[in-house]
Design a protein around this motif. Structure first.
Motif, PDB file in Angstrom:
ATOM      1  N   GLY A   1      -3.998   1.915  -7.852  1.00  0.00           N
ATOM      2  CA  GLY A   1      -5.050   0.971  -7.466  1.00  0.00           C
ATOM      3  C   GLY A   1      -4.215   0.157  -6.086  1.00  0.00           C
ATOM      4  O   GLY A   1      -3.346   0.148  -5.540  1.00  0.00           O
ATOM      5  N   PHE A   2      -5.471  -0.829  -5.613  1.00  0.00           N
ATOM      6  CA  PHE A   2      -5.166  -0.973  -4.405  1.00  0.00           C
ATOM      7  C   PHE A   2      -6.053  -2.247  -4.651  1.00  0.00           C
ATOM      8  O   PHE A   2      -7.151  -2.219  -4.606  1.00  0.00           O
TER       9      PHE A   2
ATOM     10  N   HIS B   1      -1.595   7.626  -6.045  1.00  0.00           N
ATOM     11  CA  HIS B   1      -1.368   6.532  -5.622  1.00  0.00           C
ATOM     12  C   HIS B   1      -1.803   5.111  -6.274  1.00  0.00           C
ATOM     13  O   HIS B   1      -0.909   4.071  -6.185  1.00  0.00           O
TER      14      HIS B   1
ATOM     15  N   THR C   1      -9.034   1.580  -3.375  1.00  0.00           N
ATOM     16  CA  THR C   1      -8.394   3.299  -3.193  1.00  0.00           C
ATOM     17  C   THR C   1      -8.655   3.331  -1.669  1.00  0.00           C
ATOM     18  O   THR C   1      -8.163   4.225  -0.308  1.00  0.00           O
TER      19      THR C   1
ATOM     20  N   HIS D   1       1.044  -1.426   0.616  1.00  0.00           N
ATOM     21  CA  HIS D   1      -0.274  -0.138   0.058  1.00  0.00           C
ATOM     22  C   HIS D   1       0.811   0.880  -0.092  1.00  0.00           C
ATOM     23  O   HIS D   1       0.106   2.009  -0.578  1.00  0.00           O
TER      24      HIS D   1
ATOM     25  N   LYS E   1      -6.195   2.063   0.985  1.00  0.00           N
ATOM     26  CA  LYS E   1      -5.372   2.531   1.100  1.00  0.00           C
ATOM     27  C   LYS E   1      -5.078   3.902   1.771  1.00  0.00           C
ATOM     28  O   LYS E   1      -3.719   4.155   2.788  1.00  0.00           O
ATOM     29  N   GLN E   2      -6.117   4.425   0.996  1.00  0.00           N
ATOM     30  CA  GLN E   2      -5.819   5.672   2.165  1.00  0.00           C
ATOM     31  C   GLN E   2      -6.159   6.047   3.413  1.00  0.00           C
ATOM     32  O   GLN E   2      -4.639   6.016   4.186  1.00  0.00           O
TER      33      GLN E   2
ATOM     34  N   THR F   1       3.559   4.087  -4.652  1.00  0.00           N
ATOM     35  CA  THR F   1       3.156   5.344  -5.639  1.00  0.00           C
ATOM     36  C   THR F   1       3.406   5.284  -7.103  1.00  0.00           C
ATOM     37  O   THR F   1       4.292   4.186  -6.969  1.00  0.00           O
ATOM     38  N   ARG F   2       2.939   5.509  -7.912  1.00  0.00           N
ATOM     39  CA  ARG F   2       2.833   5.873  -9.485  1.00  0.00           C
ATOM     40  C   ARG F   2       3.870   6.608  -9.350  1.00  0.00           C
ATOM     41  O   ARG F   2       3.971   7.244  -8.306  1.00  0.00           O
TER      42      ARG F   2
END
Length: 62
Positions: free
Chosen positions: A42-43, A40, A47, A31, A50-51, A34-35
């Motif tokens: 995907g997860f 963020h 998301t 998690h 993830k956040q 990051t891109r």
């Protein structure tokens, strides 16, 4: 994923797919990935979760 892909001689998309299959996401902290543009991405569990994990880590001491 791009940096990991370069290290193992692969492509970022392939690394992302492999990480996406990670069922131990809290123990193996995918998690936190990051891109390349800072987003963020995907997860597997969404998301929003993830956040939540990122927010919790940022407020947890030690």
């Amino acid at each position: 994923y791009g940096e990991i892909a370069r290290q193992v001689g692969s492509q970022a998309r392939a690394v992302g797919q492999a990480v996406g299959k990670n069922r131990l996401a809290v123990l193996v902290p995918c998690h936190r990935v990051t891109r390349a543009d800072g987003g963020h991405g995907g997860f597997y569990w969404g998301t929003a979760l993830k956040q939540q994990l990122l927010d919790q880590e940022s407020t947890t001491k030690g």
